[in-house]
Scaffold this motif. Structure first.
Motif, mmCIF file in Angstrom:
data_model
loop_
_atom_site.group_PDB
_atom_site.id
_atom_site.type_symbol
_atom_site.label_atom_id
_atom_site.label_comp_id
_atom_site.label_asym_id
_atom_site.label_seq_id
_atom_site.Cartn_x
_atom_site.Cartn_y
_atom_site.Cartn_z
ATOM 1 N N ASP A 1 1.280 24.771 10.543
ATOM 2 C CA ASP A 1 1.139 24.258 9.178
ATOM 3 C C ASP A 1 1.429 22.762 9.121
ATOM 4 O OD1 ASP A 1 0.546 26.776 8.334
ATOM 5 O OD2 ASP A 1 2.540 27.207 7.530
ATOM 6 N N LYS A 2 0.712 22.079 8.220
ATOM 7 C CA LYS A 2 0.889 20.638 8.048
ATOM 8 C C LYS A 2 1.330 20.340 6.609
ATOM 9 C CE LYS A 2 -0.996 19.294 12.091
ATOM 10 N NZ LYS A 2 -1.371 20.573 12.668
ATOM 11 N N PHE A 3 1.876 19.147 6.424
ATOM 12 C CA PHE A 3 2.157 18.673 5.067
ATOM 13 C C PHE A 3 1.867 17.185 5.015
ATOM 14 C CE2 PHE A 3 6.040 17.424 7.158
ATOM 15 C CZ PHE A 3 6.572 16.366 6.432
ATOM 16 N N LYS A 4 1.658 16.688 3.806
ATOM 17 C CA LYS A 4 1.383 15.275 3.614
ATOM 18 C C LYS A 4 2.684 14.534 3.293
ATOM 19 C CE LYS A 4 -1.636 15.539 0.329
ATOM 20 N NZ LYS A 4 -2.663 15.129 -0.682
ATOM 21 N N GLN A 5 2.964 13.512 4.081
ATOM 22 C CA GLN A 5 4.181 12.731 3.886
ATOM 23 C C GLN A 5 3.818 11.324 3.403
ATOM 24 O OE1 GLN A 5 6.666 12.061 7.411
ATOM 25 N NE2 GLN A 5 8.469 12.224 6.102
ATOM 26 N N LYS A 6 4.510 10.885 2.367
ATOM 27 C CA LYS A 6 4.196 9.581 1.775
ATOM 28 C C LYS A 6 4.757 8.449 2.627
ATOM 29 C CE LYS A 6 3.839 7.343 -2.705
ATOM 30 N NZ LYS A 6 4.050 7.505 -4.168
ATOM 31 N N VAL A 7 3.928 7.437 2.860
ATOM 32 C CA VAL A 7 4.307 6.229 3.587
ATOM 33 C C VAL A 7 3.890 5.035 2.736
ATOM 34 C CG1 VAL A 7 3.971 4.860 5.682
ATOM 35 C CG2 VAL A 7 3.986 7.363 5.823
ATOM 36 N N CYS A 8 4.796 4.086 2.536
ATOM 37 C CA CYS A 8 4.494 2.905 1.735
ATOM 38 C C CYS A 8 4.812 1.651 2.534
ATOM 39 C CB CYS A 8 5.290 2.919 0.440
ATOM 40 S SG CYS A 8 4.904 4.334 -0.619
ATOM 41 N N TYR B 1 0.833 -1.201 0.000
ATOM 42 C CA TYR B 1 0.000 0.000 0.000
ATOM 43 C C TYR B 1 0.866 1.248 0.000
ATOM 44 C CZ TYR B 1 -3.697 -3.181 1.586
ATOM 45 O OH TYR B 1 -4.591 -4.224 1.686
ATOM 46 N N SER B 2 0.323 2.325 -0.550
ATOM 47 C CA SER B 2 0.906 3.653 -0.351
ATOM 48 C C SER B 2 -0.176 4.543 0.237
ATOM 49 C CB SER B 2 1.415 4.241 -1.670
ATOM 50 O OG SER B 2 0.334 4.571 -2.521
ATOM 51 N N MET B 3 0.222 5.521 1.014
ATOM 52 C CA MET B 3 -0.722 6.423 1.677
ATOM 53 C C MET B 3 0.040 7.671 2.108
ATOM 54 S SD MET B 3 -0.835 3.952 4.964
ATOM 55 C CE MET B 3 -0.518 2.622 3.807
ATOM 56 N N PHE B 4 -0.666 8.590 2.723
ATOM 57 C CA PHE B 4 -0.037 9.790 3.258
ATOM 58 C C PHE B 4 -0.422 9.943 4.723
ATOM 59 C CE2 PHE B 4 -0.144 10.611 -1.257
ATOM 60 C CZ PHE B 4 1.079 11.211 -1.501
ATOM 61 N N ILE B 5 0.514 10.480 5.499
ATOM 62 C CA ILE B 5 0.235 10.820 6.892
ATOM 63 C C ILE B 5 0.406 12.330 7.033
ATOM 64 C CG2 ILE B 5 2.628 10.348 7.607
ATOM 65 C CD1 ILE B 5 1.509 9.494 10.346
ATOM 66 N N LEU B 6 -0.487 12.963 7.767
ATOM 67 C CA LEU B 6 -0.435 14.413 7.959
ATOM 68 C C LEU B 6 0.580 14.734 9.058
ATOM 69 C CD1 LEU B 6 -1.978 16.706 6.558
ATOM 70 C CD2 LEU B 6 -3.506 16.777 8.534
ATOM 71 N N PHE C 1 13.348 10.753 -2.220
ATOM 72 C CA PHE C 1 11.978 10.391 -2.556
ATOM 73 C C PHE C 1 11.834 8.873 -2.475
ATOM 74 C CE2 PHE C 1 14.409 10.103 -6.406
ATOM 75 C CZ PHE C 1 13.851 9.050 -7.128
ATOM 76 N N TRP C 2 10.596 8.394 -2.413
ATOM 77 C CA TRP C 2 10.360 6.950 -2.378
ATOM 78 C C TRP C 2 10.408 6.396 -3.801
ATOM 79 C CZ3 TRP C 2 6.124 3.821 -4.156
ATOM 80 C CH2 TRP C 2 6.209 2.489 -3.755
ATOM 81 N N PRO C 3 11.429 5.569 -4.133
ATOM 82 C CA PRO C 3 11.551 5.060 -5.502
ATOM 83 C C PRO C 3 10.915 3.694 -5.697
ATOM 84 C CG PRO C 3 13.543 4.603 -4.296
ATOM 85 C CD PRO C 3 12.583 5.248 -3.315
ATOM 86 N N GLY C 4 10.480 3.052 -4.621
ATOM 87 C CA GLY C 4 9.964 1.690 -4.693
ATOM 88 C C GLY C 4 10.475 0.907 -3.498
ATOM 89 N N ASN D 1 7.741 -7.012 7.632
ATOM 90 C CA ASN D 1 7.022 -5.898 7.005
ATOM 91 C C ASN D 1 8.017 -4.795 6.677
ATOM 92 O OD1 ASN D 1 4.345 -7.030 7.556
ATOM 93 N ND2 ASN D 1 4.783 -6.535 9.688
ATOM 94 N N MET D 2 7.778 -4.077 5.575
ATOM 95 C CA MET D 2 8.627 -2.951 5.192
ATOM 96 C C MET D 2 7.786 -1.681 5.210
ATOM 97 S SD MET D 2 11.430 -4.678 4.386
ATOM 98 C CE MET D 2 12.425 -3.459 3.545
ATOM 99 N N VAL D 3 8.191 -0.716 5.997
ATOM 100 C CA VAL D 3 7.518 0.582 6.044
ATOM 101 C C VAL D 3 8.504 1.638 5.546
ATOM 102 C CG1 VAL D 3 6.403 2.311 7.497
ATOM 103 C CG2 VAL D 3 6.068 -0.124 7.985
ATOM 104 N N HIS D 4 8.250 2.164 4.344
ATOM 105 C CA HIS D 4 9.117 3.190 3.765
ATOM 106 C C HIS D 4 8.484 4.562 4.008
ATOM 107 C CE1 HIS D 4 11.761 0.681 0.993
ATOM 108 N NE2 HIS D 4 10.941 -0.202 1.526
ATOM 109 N N VAL D 5 9.274 5.477 4.548
ATOM 110 C CA VAL D 5 8.795 6.838 4.810
ATOM 111 C C VAL D 5 9.612 7.800 3.962
ATOM 112 C CG1 VAL D 5 8.369 8.611 6.547
ATOM 113 C CG2 VAL D 5 8.198 6.192 7.171
ATOM 114 N N GLU D 6 8.949 8.460 3.034
ATOM 115 C CA GLU D 6 9.631 9.418 2.162
ATOM 116 C C GLU D 6 10.128 10.604 2.984
ATOM 117 O OE1 GLU D 6 8.583 10.236 -2.242
ATOM 118 O OE2 GLU D 6 7.384 11.645 -1.061
ATOM 119 N N HIS D 7 11.347 11.024 2.705
ATOM 120 C CA HIS D 7 11.956 12.161 3.410
ATOM 121 C C HIS D 7 11.200 13.445 3.082
ATOM 122 C CE1 HIS D 7 15.093 14.979 4.682
ATOM 123 N NE2 HIS D 7 15.826 13.976 5.132
ATOM 124 N N ARG D 8 10.986 14.281 4.086
ATOM 125 C CA ARG D 8 10.315 15.558 3.825
ATOM 126 C C ARG D 8 11.081 16.367 2.780
ATOM 127 N NH1 ARG D 8 9.889 19.784 8.480
ATOM 128 N NH2 ARG D 8 8.679 18.126 9.505
#
Length: 464
Positions: free
Chosen positions: A100-107, A84-89, A125-128, A142-149
């Motif tokens: 202020d908030k931003f959306k961070q990608k989590v896969c 799955y991919s998703m975003f966390i605030l 960035f998250w490349p895969g 389990n693998m949890v990838h968190v894209e760098h801000r």
């Protein structure tokens, strides 16, 4: 209502109902302490998606975000249940969580609620799901990838001044993801990353030492100056063989001869013909060295001779190789990397002093390497370069860490020059005698079996 429920708690069925409601509420809100509870909610659901669906912290959930990994599953190379991919605030400034908030990608690559979890602390960035793939296989984790801000799809509103692009804020991002997911994945956790991602893993362990059961960094440099001369010494004295290092020096000398009137002019003409911005001389010099730095970084030793020989054959190939590197380093996907170097991480000096006779009179200084890839409006950042956190990591954290840390390097990788010089009893340092700049340890062509065993024995003693 609570009073009425309290009066009827003597019945077995109501007791079970209240327990179920309570655990569902915990999962939905993800308000967590990091200690174990009696909550068995994840096991009651059929899929990870059902567990996360009611969690308002995560948004825009998509299944199967990585088709490359999906194909590997179909061919039997990888086993997992879903991805799955998703975003966390996230707060832009964790010191002011209401701002202020931003959306961070989590896969997430999901293998089971009862499995250990690897938090891949992306430095870019998250490349895969490739980074850490071998460890996910070896541990069935389990693998949890968190894209760098400020990379990929996870940009904040902070780029104008980059105030909150710091290791402390990035680590707080990771801590928030961990807190949200720990109630779901209750097993052992380790953080890991390769190169800059490994630096991020150690930053996180430095700021939040109690989150992970183990932190690992693969081929990751830890630099404490804006222009670190250890890299030039290593590149021209340790990497590969003496014969190939001499050929590399010949190529660099050829590229720098006659200063701005030499091959630099041909590189400029290349960009003029393509109607692209012409590189400054500082950008050209940086990428001249980086062409060979990256070559030894990524290319297997069996191909070194062929590559070096091909470049020596004619000037056009040398200019073309340098221009290719210029284009790669101009990629907007990695720009924030140069910001991070200017702010905290520092930059390598790949050996400018070895060619001082050719650079004299050109106006190029070694410190220009730290700003060569920055936009004009961001070059002020180096004036405020702050190496205090990295200095503390190298002088104290790697020596006194109470949590286990794994540091892995490869001899022919120039970034090995940035390994911590002093480590304590809880730090395991492994040097691969043949490998490249990679965390893929399952291929014996790049990682000897005994080295892989040494790495996995250490990890498995904490993550199981």
């Amino acid at each position: 209502m609570l009073r009425n429920l309290g009066m009827t708690l003597m019945t077995h069925d109501i007791r079970r109902l209240v327990a179920a409601l309570a655990t569902t509420l915990v999962m939905a809100l993800c308000i967590v302490s990091c200690t174990d509870t009696d909550d068995k909610t994840p096991e009651a659901y059929a899929s990870l998606e059902q567990v996360l669906a009611g969690n308002e912290l995560f948004t825009e959930m998509k299944e199967n975000p990585d088709t490359t990994v999906m194909k590997k599953r179909e061919t039997g190379e990888l086993t997992y249940l879903s991805q799955y991919s998703m975003f966390i605030l996230q707060p832009v400034n964790h010191d002011q969580p209401g701002g202020d908030k931003f959306k961070q990608k989590v896969c997430i690559l999901f293998r089971g609620f009862d499995r250990p979890t690897i938090l891949v602390t992306e430095g870019y960035f998250w490349p895969g799901f490739g980074d850490g793939e071998d460890f996910g296989i070896n541990l069935n984790a389990n693998m949890v990838h968190v894209e760098h801000r400020n990379f990929g799809e996870s940009f904040t509103s902070d780029q104008e001044r980059w105030k909150y692009e710091t290791s402390a804020q990035v680590s707080a991002d990771l801590h928030a993801v961990y807190q949200a997911l720990k109630p779901i994945f209750k097993g052992k956790w380790m953080s890991m990353g390769t190169s800059k991602s490994g630096e991020t893993s150690m930053d996180y362990a430095y700021y939040y030492p109690n989150d992970m059961d183990l932190a690992a960094a693969f081929c990751s440099p830890f630099i404490v100056s804006l222009s670190d001369k250890r890299f030039g010494k290593y590149l021209f004295n340790e990497v590969s063989t003496e014969d190939l290092r001499d050929k590399m020096k010949q190529n660099i000398r050829k590229a720098l001869e006659n200063g701005k009137d030499g091959l630099y002019k041909k590189a400029c003409k290349h960009y003029e013909e393509k109607q692209l911005p012409v590189p400054s001389f500082a950008e050209y010099v940086f990428n001249c060295f980086d062409t060979f730095f990256q070559f030894f970084q990524y290319t297997s030793p069996s191909r070194h001779q062929e590559f070096i020989k091909n470049i020596i054959e004619n000037e056009e190939k040398l200019v073309s190789a340098i221009c290719t590197t210029i284009g790669e380093n101009r990629d907007t996907h990695i720009y924030t990397y140069f910001v991070d170097c200017a702010k905290e991480q520092g930059a390598p000096d790949p050996g400018y002093d070895y060619f001082a006779d050719l650079l004299e009179g050109t106006g190029f200084k070694a410190e220009d390497g730290a700003t060569a890839l920055l936009k004009e409006e961001d070059r002020w950042l180096v004036k405020h370069y702050d190496n205090s956190q990295r200095t503390k990591m190298c002088e104290y954290f790697f020596v006194n860490s109470t949590k286990p840390l794994l540091l892995y390097y490869s001899k022919d990788d120039p970034w090995t020059a940035g390994q911590p010089e002093k480590t304590g009893p809880n730090v395991k340092k492994v040097i691969n005698p043949i490998g490249v700049h990679s965390s893929h340890i399952n291929d014996p062509a790049y990682c000897p079996t005994d080295v892989k065993q040494e790495v996995m024995d250490f990890i498995s003693s904490y993550i199981h």
